[in-house]
Design a protein around this motif. Structure first.
Motif, PDB file in Angstrom:
ATOM      1  N   ALA A 140       0.838  -1.207   0.000  1.00 25.81           N
ATOM      2  CA  ALA A 140       0.000   0.000   0.000  1.00 25.81           C
ATOM      3  C   ALA A 140       0.869   1.252   0.000  1.00 25.81           C
ATOM      4  N   GLU A 141       1.963   1.210   0.739  1.00 27.89           N
ATOM      5  CA  GLU A 141       2.868   2.363   0.837  1.00 27.89           C
ATOM      6  C   GLU A 141       3.557   2.605  -0.516  1.00 27.89           C
ATOM      7  N   ASP A 158      -7.314   6.230 -13.945  1.00 24.58           N
ATOM      8  CA  ASP A 158      -6.546   5.137 -14.544  1.00 24.58           C
ATOM      9  C   ASP A 158      -5.491   4.607 -13.587  1.00 24.58           C
ATOM     10  N   LEU A 159      -4.868   5.525 -12.847  1.00 25.30           N
ATOM     11  CA  LEU A 159      -3.873   5.075 -11.868  1.00 25.30           C
ATOM     12  C   LEU A 159      -4.550   4.186 -10.823  1.00 25.30           C
ATOM     13  N   ASP A 160      -5.750   4.603 -10.434  1.00 20.41           N
ATOM     14  CA  ASP A 160      -6.483   3.793  -9.452  1.00 20.41           C
ATOM     15  C   ASP A 160      -6.805   2.421 -10.031  1.00 20.41           C
ATOM     16  N   LYS A 161      -7.165   2.429 -11.315  1.00 13.31           N
ATOM     17  CA  LYS A 161      -7.485   1.167 -11.965  1.00 13.31           C
ATOM     18  C   LYS A 161      -6.251   0.269 -11.989  1.00 13.31           C
ATOM     19  N   ILE A 162      -5.132   0.899 -12.361  1.00 15.77           N
ATOM     20  CA  ILE A 162      -3.871   0.145 -12.427  1.00 15.77           C
ATOM     21  C   ILE A 162      -3.497  -0.357 -11.030  1.00 15.77           C
ATOM     22  N   SER A 163      -3.638   0.504 -10.029  1.00 16.24           N
ATOM     23  CA  SER A 163      -3.260   0.022  -8.696  1.00 16.24           C
ATOM     24  C   SER A 163      -4.167  -1.104  -8.263  1.00 16.24           C
ATOM     25  N   GLY A 164      -5.436  -1.033  -8.665  1.00 17.37           N
ATOM     26  CA  GLY A 164      -6.358  -2.128  -8.367  1.00 17.37           C
ATOM     27  C   GLY A 164      -5.869  -3.421  -9.005  1.00 17.37           C
ATOM     28  N   GLN A 165      -5.459  -3.279 -10.267  1.00 18.98           N
ATOM     29  CA  GLN A 165      -4.962  -4.439 -11.003  1.00 18.98           C
ATOM     30  C   GLN A 165      -3.699  -4.994 -10.335  1.00 18.98           C
ATOM     31  N   LEU A 166      -2.811  -4.055  -9.986  1.00 17.07           N
ATOM     32  CA  LEU A 166      -1.558  -4.476  -9.343  1.00 17.07           C
ATOM     33  C   LEU A 166      -1.829  -5.124  -7.996  1.00 17.07           C
ATOM     34  N   ARG A 167      -2.826  -4.591  -7.297  1.00 20.17           N
ATOM     35  CA  ARG A 167      -3.161  -5.166  -6.000  1.00 20.17           C
ATOM     36  C   ARG A 167      -3.717  -6.577  -6.175  1.00 20.17           C
ATOM     37  N   ARG A 168      -4.516  -6.748  -7.244  1.00 20.47           N
ATOM     38  CA  ARG A 168      -5.024  -8.090  -7.512  1.00 20.47           C
ATOM     39  C   ARG A 168      -3.865  -9.040  -7.822  1.00 20.47           C
ATOM     40  N   ASP A 169      -2.899  -8.536  -8.622  1.00 17.91           N
ATOM     41  CA  ASP A 169      -1.715  -9.353  -8.905  1.00 17.91           C
ATOM     42  C   ASP A 169      -1.001  -9.710  -7.608  1.00 17.91           C
ATOM     43  N   GLU A 170      -0.902  -8.700  -6.758  1.00 15.74           N
ATOM     44  CA  GLU A 170      -0.217  -8.892  -5.485  1.00 15.74           C
ATOM     45  C   GLU A 170      -0.970  -9.930  -4.639  1.00 15.74           C
ATOM     46  N   ALA A 194      -3.331  -9.288   3.283  1.00 19.21           N
ATOM     47  CA  ALA A 194      -4.159  -8.578   2.298  1.00 19.21           C
ATOM     48  C   ALA A 194      -4.650  -7.251   2.867  1.00 19.21           C
ATOM     49  N   ALA A 195      -4.976  -7.262   4.137  1.00 18.57           N
ATOM     50  CA  ALA A 195      -5.459  -6.036   4.772  1.00 18.57           C
ATOM     51  C   ALA A 195      -4.371  -4.983   4.758  1.00 18.57           C
ATOM     52  N   SER A 196      -3.122  -5.420   4.833  1.00 21.40           N
ATOM     53  CA  SER A 196      -2.028  -4.453   4.871  1.00 21.40           C
ATOM     54  C   SER A 196      -1.877  -3.701   3.555  1.00 21.40           C
ATOM     55  N   PHE A 197      -2.379  -4.252   2.457  1.00 18.11           N
ATOM     56  CA  PHE A 197      -2.342  -3.411   1.250  1.00 18.11           C
ATOM     57  C   PHE A 197      -3.722  -3.027   0.757  1.00 18.11           C
ATOM     58  N   ASP A 198      -4.553  -2.726   1.724  1.00 18.29           N
ATOM     59  CA  ASP A 198      -5.833  -2.076   1.412  1.00 18.29           C
ATOM     60  C   ASP A 198      -6.763  -2.901   0.538  1.00 18.29           C
ATOM     61  N   ALA A 199      -6.635  -4.241   0.601  1.00 16.01           N
ATOM     62  CA  ALA A 199      -7.572  -5.048  -0.163  1.00 16.01           C
ATOM     63  C   ALA A 199      -8.953  -4.886   0.451  1.00 16.01           C
ATOM     64  N   SER A 200      -9.970  -4.923  -0.404  1.00 12.71           N
ATOM     65  CA  SER A 200     -11.325  -4.764   0.121  1.00 12.71           C
ATOM     66  C   SER A 200     -11.791  -6.081   0.744  1.00 12.71           C
TER      67      SER A 200
END
Ligand code: GDP
Ligand code: MG
Length: 745
Positions: free
Chosen positions: A449-450, A490-502, A573-579
């Motif tokens: 998340a950081e 778009d950045l939010d979308k990308i970070s969402g995608q990256l978070r899913r990858d993560e 997962a909670a540590s990187f802001d996953a819903s």
């Protein structure tokens, strides 16, 4: 001093066009030739003499008068021009037409860019010829000139019926004609009388009075157009007078008077009180109100338009002509200005176009500065040149120019923003992935998340600075608010995608952990089967023997292992802001995958060879060892057959037990469906794509939970039974043999 004309005139009449198409402007330029044609060399001449760059800082004088009254001689003396003069011996009329020349003297008092028009052949009246040309040339001179010089012999003054009076009548008539169409214009003209061969016996004052009276008579005799009936001659004209002595008889005095007269061709300002006292206008002849306000660079075009109207006997409408001129010139200036604009801007457009074609995003460095300066320069240059023309037309064309420029700049701006967008998104994605990789190398302790937060800040900052650099202040289209919002999205979308990858990476790690945990613990459970008394924990009261409870223990081991894994997963997962939804999907996937892991571990343990070995070990353990775990030494008296049968039957019960994953008490399959639960609402097709179907959980699989939890099918069970029996029989025979052998020894 010759000028190379780009195109030779078709009729070849112009004296200004010499051999081989070379214009030579020694004698000035013939504006209108004897065939009443306008000469296109006029604009070249104005370029050649640099007058065309003078804006409004030029002056135009026309000279009228009977043929052979020494007009050209006077002009040449005053302005150092080279108008052709009739040879004294010949007395023939020189070429008809209108000639133009720039003042060639370097007299400091004279105004800048003084142009003189020598109107020739205006005595058609006396010769009974071409009054038409006289009228047309007068009209042309009036429409263009500030000062009209009228050359007149002293002895003709007062001859009211003379040629000059006819000429003046024409001038007044065409003037009224012009002003009928142009009432708003305040332009006046100076009628400058030059009285030649002045003897000095009659004072100039008297001659002037006579001329003024004559003109008043002419004016009153004119039939004036409606609306101008009450107009006075003074509404349109100022008057000035100079007398010159005979050039041939008094050459010195003539020269001196001409020199004095020359100094009057300067900028003047009217002091009406002083003029009234003196009885005439004596200062510099060029008053601002005489100027026709045609910018020098448009003069040739304007003059041509005027002449075209005149020669075709159309009503000369100066305001319309000025508007037409303004349109023509503004378009021309716009084209010139756009050439410079293109020079700066086209390379950027090409660069952007090529990048777009190649599918790359290129943020062009320095684009904003180039756009700003190209725009400012174009607008400024257009203003400088074009604002001298008709205001309405100028403003319209200015809007047109800005529209043209801005549509181009707008496209560049949009292109730059889109490049910054694409580039920024890519860099952001790379930077986050890179930081994650670096974090993974160091250990799994990085804060996803950081990383995202930090990279987002960098990406937004960079985009904003690139966008800002390209903004042109003061233009409403030149802002990036909307683009910035889109970029942020778009950045939010990308970070969402990256978070899913993560999340996937995390899930993979957790799965691996589950796999290794289960491999150990399940392995142990199966190994325990090898000992007939095996299994963990002795049966409690009312419980089945330990080995009968193997599936109970496997299920418990399995669910508790997965539960621990779930906790690890959820915490991380909670540590990187996953819903919550994402975590729910992740856990759901984890359970399904873990089941797969367990199932394959069981299959591995239940591979035919492995299982047969275990059964055999189980059997041998029961057969060869007594209840205290002491190896048996067979004696013939032993009930080998009884022990064998008991051990074999005991081991054989394991085959149906192991064939199906069932609870020892209830005989039911594990509650896999309830434990995995339904597909979470947040699961995407991508989340389900790589999952193996599970019988009894995935309904459309056509496989029941019973089938899913059946480890060995009927055929395998039978086959296993036969093989096991054979192996057991072998052990039995061996035991029997050893008992007999022991006896014979
Ligand atoms: P234009 O037809 O009015 O341009 O007259 P020109 O300048 O060609 O001169 C016509 C003739 O008048 C020439 O022969 C000149 O020499 C002559 N001329 C020039 N100046 C004077 C002058 O001051 N007095 C007289 N009487 N003749 C002059
Ligand atoms: Mg002449």
């Amino acid at each position: 001093r010759s000028y190379t004309a780009p195109d030779k005139m078709a009729n070849g009449h112009f004296a200004s066009t010499g051999q081989n198409g070379t214009a030579n402007f020694e004698h000035g330029v013939q504006v209108i030739d004897e065939d009443k044609e306008f000469n296109h060399d006029v604009s070249k001449y104005l370029d050649y003499t640099a007058v065309s760059r003078a804006g409004f800082n030029y002056h135009l004088i026309s000279v009228f008068g009977s043929q052979s009254t020494g007009k050209s001689t006077l002009l040449n003396a005053l302005f150092g021009t080279d108008f052709s003069v009739m040879a004294e011996s010949e007395r023939r009329q020189t070429t008809k037409g209108i000639w133009l020349s720039k003042n060639k003297t370097s007299l400091a008092e004279m105004a800048d860019n003084l142009l003189v028009m020598d109107v020739e052949g205006t005595d058609g009246r006396e010769r009974g010829e071409d009054q038409d040309f006289e009228r047309k040339s007068s009209l042309f001179a009036l429409a263009t000139s500030e000062v009209l010089m009228v050359n007149i012999w002293e002895h003709q003054v007062g001859l009211y019926q003379g040629a000059n009076m006819g000429l003046l009548k024409t001038v007044f008539e065409v003037n009224l004609q012009l002003f009928l169409k142009d009432r708003k214009s305040t332009s006046r003209s100076l009628l400058y009388f030059v009285i030649r061969d002045f003897l000095g016996t009659t004072p100039l004052q008297n001659l002037r009075n006579t001329l003024m009276q004559d003109m008043a008579r002419i004016w009153s005799s004119l039939s004036k157009p409606t609306g101008l009936e009450k107009s006075s001659i003074d509404d349109y004209f100022d008057f000035a007078f100079t007398a010159l002595p005979h050039k041939l008889y008094q050459p010195e005095q003539f020269k001196a008077e001409v020199a004095k007269m020359a100094t009057r061709f300067r900028e003047g300002h009217r002091d009406r009180r002083r003029d009234a006292l003196l009885g005439e206008f004596e200062g510099g002849v060029f008053l601002p109100e005489y100027h026709r306000r045609i910018p020098a660079d448009g003069f040739a075009h304007y003059a041509e338009g005027i002449w075209d109207q005149i020669v075709n006997n159309k009503d000369l409408d100066l305001p319309t002509q000025q508007e037409l001129l303004a349109q023509f010139r503004c378009d021309e200036i716009m084209r010139e200005v756009m050439v410079a604009f293109d020079e700066t801007i086209t390379p950027y457009e090409t660069q952007q176009g090529e990048a777009a074609k190649a599918g790359t995003a290129e943020v062009i460095v320095g684009l904003g500065a180039a756009m700003k300066s190209a725009r400012a320069e174009a607008v400024k240059n257009f203003e400088t040149e074009a604002s001298r023309y008709h205001k309405g037309v100028y403003q319209r064309k200015q809007t047109e120019l800005e529209g043209k420029i801005d549509s181009r700049l707008k496209a560049l701006f949009a292109g730059q923003l889109s490049a910054a967008h694409k580039d920024g998104v890519q860099q952001f994605s790379d930077a986050v992935s890179g930081a994650v990789k670096a974090g993974q190398k160091k250990g799994a302790s990085y804060d996803f998340a950081e990383i995202v937060k930090e990279q987002k800040k960098i990406a937004l900052g960079k985009f904003e600075s690139q966008a800002k650099e390209t903004v042109i202040e003061g233009l409403s289209w030149s802002n990036y608010k909307q683009e910035m919002t889109l970029y942020q999205k778009d950045l939010d979308k990308i970070s969402g995608q990256l978070r899913r990858d993560e999340m996937r990476r995390l899930a993979t790690r957790v799965e691996r952990w589950v796999r290794s945990k289960l491999s150990d613990s399940i392995g142990l459970e199966f190994n325990a089967l090898g000992s007939g008394r095996g299994g963990s924990g002795a049966p409690e009261d009312g419980e089945k023997p330990s080995e009968q409870r193997i599936w109970d223990r496997i299920w418990t081991l399995f669910t508790s292992t997965v539960q621990e894994a779930e906790k690890r997963f959820a915490d991380r997962a909670a540590s990187f802001d996953a819903s919550a939804e994402e975590v729910e999907v992740g856990i759901w996937r984890l359970r399904r995958k873990s089941w797969g892991v367990l199932r394959s571990k069981i299959d591995e343990e239940m591979m035919e060879g492995n299982l047969l070995l275990k059964l055999r070990e189980n059997f041998e353990d029961k057969f060869r060892y007594d209840d205290a775990g002491v190896p048996r030494i067979w004696r013939p008296t032993d009930d080998i057959e009884g022990i064998y049968t008991k051990a074999r039957e005991s081991t054989l019960t394991l085959i149906p037990l192991l064939a199906r994953f069932r609870h020892s008490q209830t005989g039911a399959p594990p509650p896999l469906d309830r434990w995995i639960g339904p597909t979470p609402a947040g699961a995407t097709p991508a989340d389900e794509e790589d999952l193996t179907p599970i019988g009894g959980v995935d309904e459309d699989e056509g496989k029941s939970l019973e089938e899913e939890t059946t480890i060995l099918n009927e055929a395998k069970r039978q086959d296993l039974t036969v093989r096991f029996k054979k192996a057991a029989d072998g052990v039995y025979v061996e035991a029997k043999r050893s008992a007999i052998g022991g006896m014979t020894q």
